[in-house]
Design an enzyme around this catalytic site. Structure first.
Site, PDB file in Angstrom:
ATOM      1  N   LYS A  75       0.858  -1.182   0.000  1.00  0.00           N
ATOM      2  CA  LYS A  75       0.000   0.000   0.000  1.00  0.00           C
ATOM      3  C   LYS A  75       0.893   1.230   0.000  1.00  0.00           C
ATOM      4  O   LYS A  75       2.060   1.164   0.412  1.00  0.00           O
ATOM      5  CB  LYS A  75      -0.900   0.017   1.238  1.00  0.00           C
ATOM      6  CG  LYS A  75      -2.177   0.823   1.072  1.00  0.00           C
ATOM      7  CD  LYS A  75      -3.238   0.058   0.302  1.00  0.00           C
ATOM      8  CE  LYS A  75      -4.579   0.786   0.325  1.00  0.00           C
ATOM      9  NZ  LYS A  75      -5.637  -0.007  -0.328  1.00  0.00           N
ATOM     10  N   GLY A 175     -20.988   6.273   4.542  1.00  0.00           N
ATOM     11  CA  GLY A 175     -20.051   6.620   3.483  1.00  0.00           C
ATOM     12  C   GLY A 175     -20.608   6.222   2.136  1.00  0.00           C
ATOM     13  O   GLY A 175     -20.661   5.034   1.816  1.00  0.00           O
ATOM     14  N   VAL A 176     -21.022   7.208   1.334  1.00  0.00           N
ATOM     15  CA  VAL A 176     -21.600   6.902   0.021  1.00  0.00           C
ATOM     16  C   VAL A 176     -20.776   7.598  -1.074  1.00  0.00           C
ATOM     17  O   VAL A 176     -21.310   8.287  -1.938  1.00  0.00           O
ATOM     18  CB  VAL A 176     -23.099   7.284  -0.071  1.00  0.00           C
ATOM     19  CG1 VAL A 176     -23.940   6.284   0.682  1.00  0.00           C
ATOM     20  CG2 VAL A 176     -23.352   8.696   0.453  1.00  0.00           C
ATOM     21  N   GLY A 177     -19.475   7.382  -0.986  1.00  0.00           N
ATOM     22  CA  GLY A 177     -18.582   7.857  -2.032  1.00  0.00           C
ATOM     23  C   GLY A 177     -18.547   6.872  -3.171  1.00  0.00           C
ATOM     24  O   GLY A 177     -19.570   6.321  -3.569  1.00  0.00           O
ATOM     25  N   LYS A 178     -17.361   6.597  -3.679  1.00  0.00           N
ATOM     26  CA  LYS A 178     -17.233   5.747  -4.868  1.00  0.00           C
ATOM     27  C   LYS A 178     -17.880   4.380  -4.674  1.00  0.00           C
ATOM     28  O   LYS A 178     -18.642   3.908  -5.511  1.00  0.00           O
ATOM     29  CB  LYS A 178     -15.751   5.579  -5.221  1.00  0.00           C
ATOM     30  CG  LYS A 178     -15.087   6.834  -5.746  1.00  0.00           C
ATOM     31  CD  LYS A 178     -13.700   6.560  -6.306  1.00  0.00           C
ATOM     32  CE  LYS A 178     -12.673   6.245  -5.256  1.00  0.00           C
ATOM     33  NZ  LYS A 178     -11.298   6.122  -5.808  1.00  0.00           N
ATOM     34  N   VAL A 179     -17.576   3.719  -3.561  1.00  0.00           N
ATOM     35  CA  VAL A 179     -18.077   2.360  -3.322  1.00  0.00           C
ATOM     36  C   VAL A 179     -19.491   2.379  -2.750  1.00  0.00           C
ATOM     37  O   VAL A 179     -20.377   1.663  -3.207  1.00  0.00           O
ATOM     38  CB  VAL A 179     -17.131   1.585  -2.391  1.00  0.00           C
ATOM     39  CG1 VAL A 179     -17.719   0.220  -2.028  1.00  0.00           C
ATOM     40  CG2 VAL A 179     -15.764   1.404  -3.045  1.00  0.00           C
ATOM     41  N   GLY A 180     -19.693   3.198  -1.723  1.00  0.00           N
ATOM     42  CA  GLY A 180     -20.994   3.229  -1.052  1.00  0.00           C
ATOM     43  C   GLY A 180     -22.132   3.587  -1.983  1.00  0.00           C
ATOM     44  O   GLY A 180     -23.236   3.026  -1.884  1.00  0.00           O
TER      45      GLY A 180
END
Length: 351
Positions: A75, A175-180
């Site tokens: 990472k 969390g509703v960004g890219k994945v959510g």
């Protein structure tokens, strides 16, 4: 205190002209070159960034092992505010450091970085994946990350309620960004009821625009206070604290965030309270499956089929956990470590 957990190599990168300050951590190359994304985040200190990259790289070792990939875990983190500090020069300087590792580490997108960023990194390094479709890459890896989480959630639902569907269940997404956001789409299509929360009001607005029946919680505490059937942490890690584990009413925890357990032992508290925890690095492996497939020439059909296998893998972990009377997180670790031991030793045989 920063804890090294058997890491093979940690590289501190700095280019004053571009403002680059980054850390690359290679945890293991037992199964192959370390693969893991680059996180661009405004850490409060270098010590905080180091602790994060060490934990994230270790998690990638286990994620890649459980996903059946021929990759170890690595990472990277770039210290700074991506909205202010990101530039072509900085990303290309970072690419030079990735290239200097000679293929021991292959990078991709993570929080704060996107496929166009990887195109810049790739102008200085051959060891980059998660690139744009225009550049011959797979594009946004959140597509299969969300798909894999959904498959893990279906497996958990089958374990708890007897059917692999979330229809009629209340799922809380933090969390509703890219994945959510993509997970919300899949759940809505499956007939689930949604309650969401994100620090970014624009992110929640996008989900509500697509799914008007969605409820928006006032804050994280309000989300957790809802009568959830499933809690899906999809923001940054350590969402499952002692307090959350002791009070959570949801029957299932299954989300896209990495390193959801605030510390070892939380998984035991959840198990004792009858909460089924789907190990994060198992269910959120769809993204790394997608970018790994890109390395040899991307096929969405092939990558999606492999990500669909997260359903069976998650179910197998639940079965082993019940058989061995251990939490699912412990069962997953044992399976990953077994593969690293049995397959990793083959690298010592010349061919």
């Amino acid at each position: 205190m920063t804890v090294f957990q058997g890491h093979e190599q940690v590289v501190f990168c700095e280019d004053k002209a571009s403002g680059l300050r980054a850390i690359i951590a290679i945890h293991s190359t037992a199964l192959g070159p370390a693969l893991g994304g680059t996180r661009f985040y405004p850490y409060a200190s270098e010590e905080e960034a180091l602790a994060d990259v060490l934990e994230l790289s270790r998690g990638m070792t286990y994620k890649n092992a459980m996903a059946g990939l021929d990759h170890g875990g690595g990472k990277a983190v770039i210290l700074g505010d991506p909205s202010r500090d990101k530039s072509e020069a900085l990303l290309r300087a970072y690419g030079r450091f990735v290239q200097s590792l000679g293929g021991r580490y292959v990078t991709a997108c993570d929080v704060g970085t996107y496929s166009p960023d990887m195109d810049y990194v790739a102008r200085e390094s051959r060891f980059v994946t998660g690139r744009t479709e225009a550049a011959g890459g797979a594009g946004d890896s959140s597509v299969l990350t969300a798909f894999g989480v959904f498959q893990g959630m279906r497996a958990a639902a089958e374990r708890v309620w007897g059917e692999p569907t979330l229809r009629g269940r209340l799922v809380g997404i933090q969390g509703v960004g890219k994945v959510g956001r993509r997970l919300a789409d899949l759940l809505a299509e499956d007939g689930a009821r949604l309650v969401i929360w994100d620090v970014d009001a624009a992110a929640t607005a996008r989900v509500v625009a697509a799914h008007p029946m969605t409820t928006v919680a006032a804050d994280a505490a309000d989300l957790l206070a809802a009568e959830l059937d499933v809690y899906a942490p999809c923001a940054l890690g350590r969402a499952l604290t002692d307090e959350v584990a002791a009070t959570l009413e949801a029957r299932i925890v299954c989300g896209g965030a990495n390193n959801q357990l605030a510390h070892p032992g939380i998984e035991k508290v959840l198990a004792e309270r009858g909460v089924l925890y789907a190990p994060d690095y198992v269910v959120n492996a769809g993204g790394v499956i997608q970018v790994a497939d890109e390395i040899e020439g991307f096929s969405m059909e092939r990558a999606r089929a492999r990500a669909a296998g997260i359903f069976d893998t998650t179910g197998r972990i639940f079965e082993l956990a019940e058989r061995d009377a251990v939490p699912p997180a412990v069962a997953a670790d044992r399976l990953a470590e077994r593969r690293m031991s049995e397959v990793g030793r083959l690298r010592s045989i010349w061919r």
